[in-house]
Design a protein around this motif. Structure first.
Motif, PDB file in Angstrom:
ATOM      1  N   GLY A 179      43.616  40.891  43.592  1.00 31.23           N
ATOM      2  CA  GLY A 179      42.788  41.124  42.425  1.00 31.23           C
ATOM      3  C   GLY A 179      42.653  39.920  41.520  1.00 31.23           C
ATOM      4  N   VAL A 180      42.721  38.709  42.075  1.00 31.79           N
ATOM      5  CA  VAL A 180      42.613  37.485  41.284  1.00 31.79           C
ATOM      6  C   VAL A 180      41.192  36.957  41.379  1.00 31.79           C
ATOM      7  N   PRO A 181      40.443  36.873  40.268  1.00 27.03           N
ATOM      8  CA  PRO A 181      39.085  36.308  40.315  1.00 27.03           C
ATOM      9  C   PRO A 181      39.123  34.851  40.768  1.00 27.03           C
ATOM     10  N   ASP A 182      38.075  34.438  41.494  1.00 29.84           N
ATOM     11  CA  ASP A 182      38.042  33.092  42.049  1.00 29.84           C
ATOM     12  C   ASP A 182      37.864  32.028  40.983  1.00 29.84           C
ATOM     13  N   ASP A 183      37.495  32.434  39.745  1.00 29.41           N
ATOM     14  CA  ASP A 183      37.302  31.442  38.695  1.00 29.41           C
ATOM     15  C   ASP A 183      38.580  31.202  37.887  1.00 29.41           C
ATOM     16  N   ILE A 184      39.700  31.764  38.340  1.00 34.27           N
ATOM     17  CA  ILE A 184      40.995  31.506  37.710  1.00 34.27           C
ATOM     18  C   ILE A 184      41.763  30.522  38.578  1.00 34.27           C
ATOM     19  N   PRO A 185      42.262  29.412  38.006  1.00 35.71           N
ATOM     20  CA  PRO A 185      43.045  28.463  38.801  1.00 35.71           C
ATOM     21  C   PRO A 185      44.376  29.084  39.211  1.00 35.71           C
ATOM     22  N   CYS A 186      44.490  29.480  40.446  1.00 37.35           N
ATOM     23  CA  CYS A 186      45.679  30.187  40.911  1.00 37.35           C
ATOM     24  C   CYS A 186      46.030  29.739  42.316  1.00 37.35           C
ATOM     25  N   LEU A 187      47.308  29.450  42.547  1.00 37.81           N
ATOM     26  CA  LEU A 187      47.811  29.128  43.876  1.00 37.81           C
ATOM     27  C   LEU A 187      48.680  30.277  44.362  1.00 37.81           C
ATOM     28  N   PHE A 188      48.689  30.497  45.668  1.00 40.78           N
ATOM     29  CA  PHE A 188      49.498  31.540  46.278  1.00 40.78           C
ATOM     30  C   PHE A 188      50.614  30.869  47.060  1.00 40.78           C
ATOM     31  N   LEU A 189      51.840  31.286  46.795  1.00 49.35           N
ATOM     32  CA  LEU A 189      53.015  30.632  47.362  1.00 49.35           C
ATOM     33  C   LEU A 189      53.845  31.610  48.175  1.00 49.35           C
ATOM     34  N   ILE A 192      52.688  26.395  49.607  1.00 54.53           N
ATOM     35  CA  ILE A 192      51.345  26.828  49.225  1.00 54.53           C
ATOM     36  C   ILE A 192      50.656  27.445  50.440  1.00 54.53           C
ATOM     37  N   THR A 193      50.260  28.709  50.319  1.00 53.15           N
ATOM     38  CA  THR A 193      49.614  29.402  51.431  1.00 53.15           C
ATOM     39  C   THR A 193      48.143  29.676  51.169  1.00 53.15           C
ATOM     40  N   GLY A 194      47.668  29.370  49.979  1.00 49.42           N
ATOM     41  CA  GLY A 194      46.269  29.593  49.658  1.00 49.42           C
ATOM     42  C   GLY A 194      46.034  29.355  48.186  1.00 49.42           C
ATOM     43  N   GLY A 195      44.847  29.687  47.738  1.00 52.23           N
ATOM     44  CA  GLY A 195      44.516  29.486  46.337  1.00 52.23           C
ATOM     45  C   GLY A 195      43.066  29.813  46.071  1.00 52.23           C
ATOM     46  N   GLY A 228      59.505  47.140  47.272  1.00 49.86           N
ATOM     47  CA  GLY A 228      59.625  46.235  46.133  1.00 49.86           C
ATOM     48  C   GLY A 228      60.134  44.852  46.487  1.00 49.86           C
ATOM     49  N   THR A 229      60.265  44.541  47.778  1.00 52.62           N
ATOM     50  CA  THR A 229      60.728  43.224  48.190  1.00 52.62           C
ATOM     51  C   THR A 229      59.692  42.171  47.845  1.00 52.62           C
ATOM     52  N   ILE A 230      60.122  41.076  47.247  1.00 55.14           N
ATOM     53  CA  ILE A 230      59.211  39.984  46.897  1.00 55.14           C
ATOM     54  C   ILE A 230      58.800  39.251  48.166  1.00 55.14           C
ATOM     55  N   THR A 231      57.487  39.169  48.401  1.00 57.41           N
ATOM     56  CA  THR A 231      56.964  38.507  49.599  1.00 57.41           C
ATOM     57  C   THR A 231      56.262  37.194  49.293  1.00 57.41           C
ATOM     58  N   GLY A 232      56.051  36.905  48.020  1.00 59.25           N
ATOM     59  CA  GLY A 232      55.398  35.659  47.650  1.00 59.25           C
ATOM     60  C   GLY A 232      55.170  35.594  46.153  1.00 59.25           C
ATOM     61  N   TYR A 233      54.497  34.541  45.708  1.00 52.34           N
ATOM     62  CA  TYR A 233      54.268  34.343  44.281  1.00 52.34           C
ATOM     63  C   TYR A 233      52.817  33.943  44.023  1.00 52.34           C
ATOM     64  N   LEU A 234      52.325  34.295  42.830  1.00 49.65           N
ATOM     65  CA  LEU A 234      51.052  33.820  42.322  1.00 49.65           C
ATOM     66  C   LEU A 234      51.345  32.876  41.172  1.00 49.65           C
ATOM     67  N   LEU A 235      50.766  31.703  41.208  1.00 46.87           N
ATOM     68  CA  LEU A 235      51.043  30.687  40.194  1.00 46.87           C
ATOM     69  C   LEU A 235      49.728  30.280  39.545  1.00 46.87           C
ATOM     70  N   THR A 236      49.551  30.608  38.269  1.00 44.50           N
ATOM     71  CA  THR A 236      48.350  30.192  37.552  1.00 44.50           C
ATOM     72  C   THR A 236      48.596  28.860  36.861  1.00 44.50           C
ATOM     73  N   LEU A 237      47.555  28.046  36.783  1.00 44.81           N
ATOM     74  CA  LEU A 237      47.650  26.735  36.160  1.00 44.81           C
ATOM     75  C   LEU A 237      46.610  26.644  35.045  1.00 44.81           C
TER      76      LEU A 237
END
Length: 240
Positions: free
Chosen positions: A142-152, A158-161, A224-233
């Motif tokens: 649910g992250v809009p493409d106009d938000i600077p966000c990396l997927f870790l 880095i697995t995407g963004g 509830g296991t953490i599988t990755g992170y979203l990092l906004t810049l």
């Protein structure tokens, strides 16, 4: 076959494009759109996110179908099937280099088209199940493409963004994916042993350092296991 599968047609011969759309509907697919230029194919793919792109190699515009397919693969990781009347070795090698999901030589039969599409969608679905964190992060989370966000990943690979993040960093997805995020951090920008999220600067592809504030979100799986992170810049040197 899933009747909900939407296919984008990229073909500069309108008669052929209309015939192809008619055939696809008869085979049970939906038509996500029809464009004639490689540039429009990239833009349309980003807007509507089709399940698959049928791409003619020779197109109107400044870039051909192979270049457009390469860009679509880098940005959106959506399967592309080439349609072409050119079967020469040079064209084939260029097409193979961008890793298409299929390659059909015109004229082709309906059964060949159907089989190629179904195989491409099946391979893509397998990849999505095996590596769900690599494909369509912005849609799934649910992250809009106009938000600077990396997927870790959980080990900060880095697995995407989003497109906004890649543009901010001045790097292509291909040059960033599968690298560690901490390699982007400018460690010389702060002399302290601990750099707080609001004090970090990151290096861009052109060698500049830009000050950013980081925002961290966790992606959880079953139980509830953490599988990755979203990092906004968020850039601190540009007003919001």
């Amino acid at each position: 076959m899933n009747p909900d599968h939407q296919i984008l047609i990229v073909e500069d011969e309108m008669v052929i494009s209309m015939e192809l759309a008619h055939t696809l509907r008869r085979l049970g697919y939906g038509i996500a759109g029809q464009v004639t230029r490689g540039e429009d194919a990239i833009e349309m793919t980003g807007k509507i996110r089709p399940d698959l792109v049928l791409m003619d190699i020779i197109l109107q515009g400044e870039i051909d179908g192979i270049e457009a397919a390469d860009r679509i693969r880098e940005l959106y990781n959506i399967p592309v099937v080439f349609l072409t009347a050119h079967s020469d070795e040079a064209t084939l090698q260029r097409a193979i280099a961008v890793q298409p999901s299929g390659y059909l030589i015109k004229p082709f039969r309906d059964r060949e088209l159907y089989s190629t599409i179904e195989l491409s969608l099946h391979k893509y679905d397998i990849r999505r199940r095996i590596m769900p964190h690599v494909l369509h992060h912005d849609l799934e989370y649910g992250v809009p493409d106009d938000i600077p966000c990396l997927f870790l990943s959980t080990d900060w690979i880095i697995t995407g963004g989003t497109t906004k993040a890649f543009n901010m960093l001045g790097m292509s997805p291909g040059s960033l994916i599968q690298t560690r995020f901490d390699q982007l951090i400018d460690h010389t920008s702060c002399g302290r042993s601990v750099i707080m999220p609001e004090s970090i600067s990151v290096r861009t592809g052109n060698g500049l350092c830009i000050p950013v504030t980081l925002g961290l979100g966790a992606v959880t799986g079953d139980g509830g296991t953490i599988t990755g992170y979203l990092l906004t810049l968020t850039r601190r040197d540009i007003p919001a």
